[in-house]
Motif scaffolding. Sequence first.
Motif, PDB file in Angstrom:
ATOM      1  N   HIS A 171      32.183 -35.332 -40.096  1.00 58.81           N
ATOM      2  CA  HIS A 171      32.531 -33.817 -40.932  1.00 58.81           C
ATOM      3  C   HIS A 171      33.714 -32.977 -40.118  1.00 58.81           C
ATOM      4  CE1 HIS A 171      32.828 -30.983 -43.829  1.00 58.81           C
ATOM      5  NE2 HIS A 171      32.848 -30.010 -43.039  1.00 58.81           N
ATOM      6  N   ARG A 172      35.091 -32.987 -41.130  1.00 58.01           N
ATOM      7  CA  ARG A 172      36.216 -32.637 -40.290  1.00 58.01           C
ATOM      8  C   ARG A 172      36.074 -33.155 -39.211  1.00 58.01           C
ATOM      9  NH1 ARG A 172      36.669 -26.646 -42.697  1.00 58.01           N
ATOM     10  NH2 ARG A 172      38.950 -27.282 -42.251  1.00 58.01           N
ATOM     11  N   ASN A 173      36.310 -34.209 -38.732  1.00 53.06           N
ATOM     12  CA  ASN A 173      36.678 -34.917 -37.202  1.00 53.06           C
ATOM     13  C   ASN A 173      36.281 -34.437 -36.284  1.00 53.06           C
ATOM     14  OD1 ASN A 173      38.552 -36.347 -38.264  1.00 53.06           O
ATOM     15  ND2 ASN A 173      40.463 -34.363 -38.303  1.00 53.06           N
ATOM     16  N   ASN A 230      28.189 -39.571 -45.933  1.00 55.24           N
ATOM     17  CA  ASN A 230      28.296 -40.731 -44.923  1.00 55.24           C
ATOM     18  C   ASN A 230      27.661 -40.591 -43.520  1.00 55.24           C
ATOM     19  OD1 ASN A 230      30.179 -41.858 -47.090  1.00 55.24           O
ATOM     20  ND2 ASN A 230      31.824 -41.844 -45.483  1.00 55.24           N
ATOM     21  N   TYR A 231      26.266 -40.870 -43.742  1.00 53.10           N
ATOM     22  CA  TYR A 231      25.073 -41.006 -42.920  1.00 53.10           C
ATOM     23  C   TYR A 231      25.039 -42.242 -42.327  1.00 53.10           C
ATOM     24  CZ  TYR A 231      23.405 -36.753 -45.635  1.00 53.10           C
ATOM     25  OH  TYR A 231      23.295 -35.737 -46.067  1.00 53.10           O
ATOM     26  N   SER A 232      25.352 -42.109 -40.629  1.00 58.39           N
ATOM     27  CA  SER A 232      24.812 -43.215 -40.322  1.00 58.39           C
ATOM     28  C   SER A 232      23.274 -42.867 -38.565  1.00 58.39           C
ATOM     29  CB  SER A 232      26.176 -43.043 -38.994  1.00 58.39           C
ATOM     30  OG  SER A 232      26.084 -42.220 -38.032  1.00 58.39           O
ATOM     31  N   ILE A 233      22.814 -43.874 -38.350  1.00 52.72           N
ATOM     32  CA  ILE A 233      21.780 -43.535 -36.974  1.00 52.72           C
ATOM     33  C   ILE A 233      20.958 -42.877 -37.742  1.00 52.72           C
ATOM     34  CG2 ILE A 233      21.059 -43.818 -34.698  1.00 52.72           C
ATOM     35  CD1 ILE A 233      24.212 -42.439 -33.804  1.00 52.72           C
ATOM     36  N   LYS A 234      20.759 -43.950 -39.075  1.00 55.56           N
ATOM     37  CA  LYS A 234      18.908 -43.937 -39.205  1.00 55.56           C
ATOM     38  C   LYS A 234      19.265 -42.061 -40.400  1.00 55.56           C
ATOM     39  CE  LYS A 234      16.804 -47.475 -36.569  1.00 55.56           C
ATOM     40  NZ  LYS A 234      15.197 -46.785 -35.366  1.00 55.56           N
ATOM     41  N   ILE A 275      43.491 -31.834 -37.475  1.00 54.14           N
ATOM     42  CA  ILE A 275      42.822 -31.098 -36.142  1.00 54.14           C
ATOM     43  C   ILE A 275      41.332 -31.010 -36.437  1.00 54.14           C
ATOM     44  CG2 ILE A 275      42.416 -28.904 -35.070  1.00 54.14           C
ATOM     45  CD1 ILE A 275      45.041 -28.176 -35.570  1.00 54.14           C
ATOM     46  N   PRO A 276      40.238 -31.340 -35.126  1.00 56.63           N
ATOM     47  CA  PRO A 276      38.654 -31.198 -35.547  1.00 56.63           C
ATOM     48  C   PRO A 276      37.925 -30.474 -35.972  1.00 56.63           C
ATOM     49  CG  PRO A 276      39.109 -32.508 -33.591  1.00 56.63           C
ATOM     50  CD  PRO A 276      40.019 -31.891 -33.726  1.00 56.63           C
ATOM     51  N   VAL A 277      37.277 -29.312 -36.874  1.00 53.32           N
ATOM     52  CA  VAL A 277      36.836 -27.388 -36.787  1.00 53.32           C
ATOM     53  C   VAL A 277      35.143 -27.922 -36.997  1.00 53.32           C
ATOM     54  CG1 VAL A 277      36.661 -26.583 -38.886  1.00 53.32           C
ATOM     55  CG2 VAL A 277      38.325 -27.418 -38.547  1.00 53.32           C
TER      56      VAL A 277
END
Length: 178
Positions: free
Chosen positions: A89-91, A79-83, A38-40
């Motif tokens: 984080h947590r879905n 884990n970063y993305s897009i520069k 479940i996304p938080v």
Amino acid sequence: MLNRLKTSLVLVPIVLIIVTGAYVYSLWAKERRRTAAIPVEAADRMMRDVLSFHEKRGSFPEDLKALEGVVWDKNQGRNYSIKYRAISHRNYFYLYTRIDPHRFTLWSIPMGNLREESPTGFMSVSIDGCRRWKGPALAADLIRKLNVSPSLAQLGVLGLIEQSGCDFTKAKTGSLLF
């Protein structure tokens, strides 16, 4: 014959206890997996951390990696993305964009199998306050086309509705009522 009956009377309760225990454990494990999926949403915490950075450095960061060592602990395996502007984080997927040194936007988009149960959020934050919008989970093809600073009409097309915002000027003058 009597020995077999005694053995059966001892083994049957042991087997029932083991089967019941295995069943209860399988239900517990399934519920834990469902809860983890479940996304938080943590957009308010993200906003708080970016505002804290502004308070310490005088402007909003260029990217989220700049928060490390200033507000966040270093080397936490993020884990970063897009520069370095996006993080998961947590879905939830968060897309941060600094508009100018004193204004930024933040998208919070649910991800995963249960994403339909959680709202998409958008925040436009300045040092004086914030405006928030919430709406249904966005389709995957729309996520790729998001505008970092959308107009009110674009937010409406996505199904986002403006929520109550926040005024930071009242908090600075101490006129908040509790």
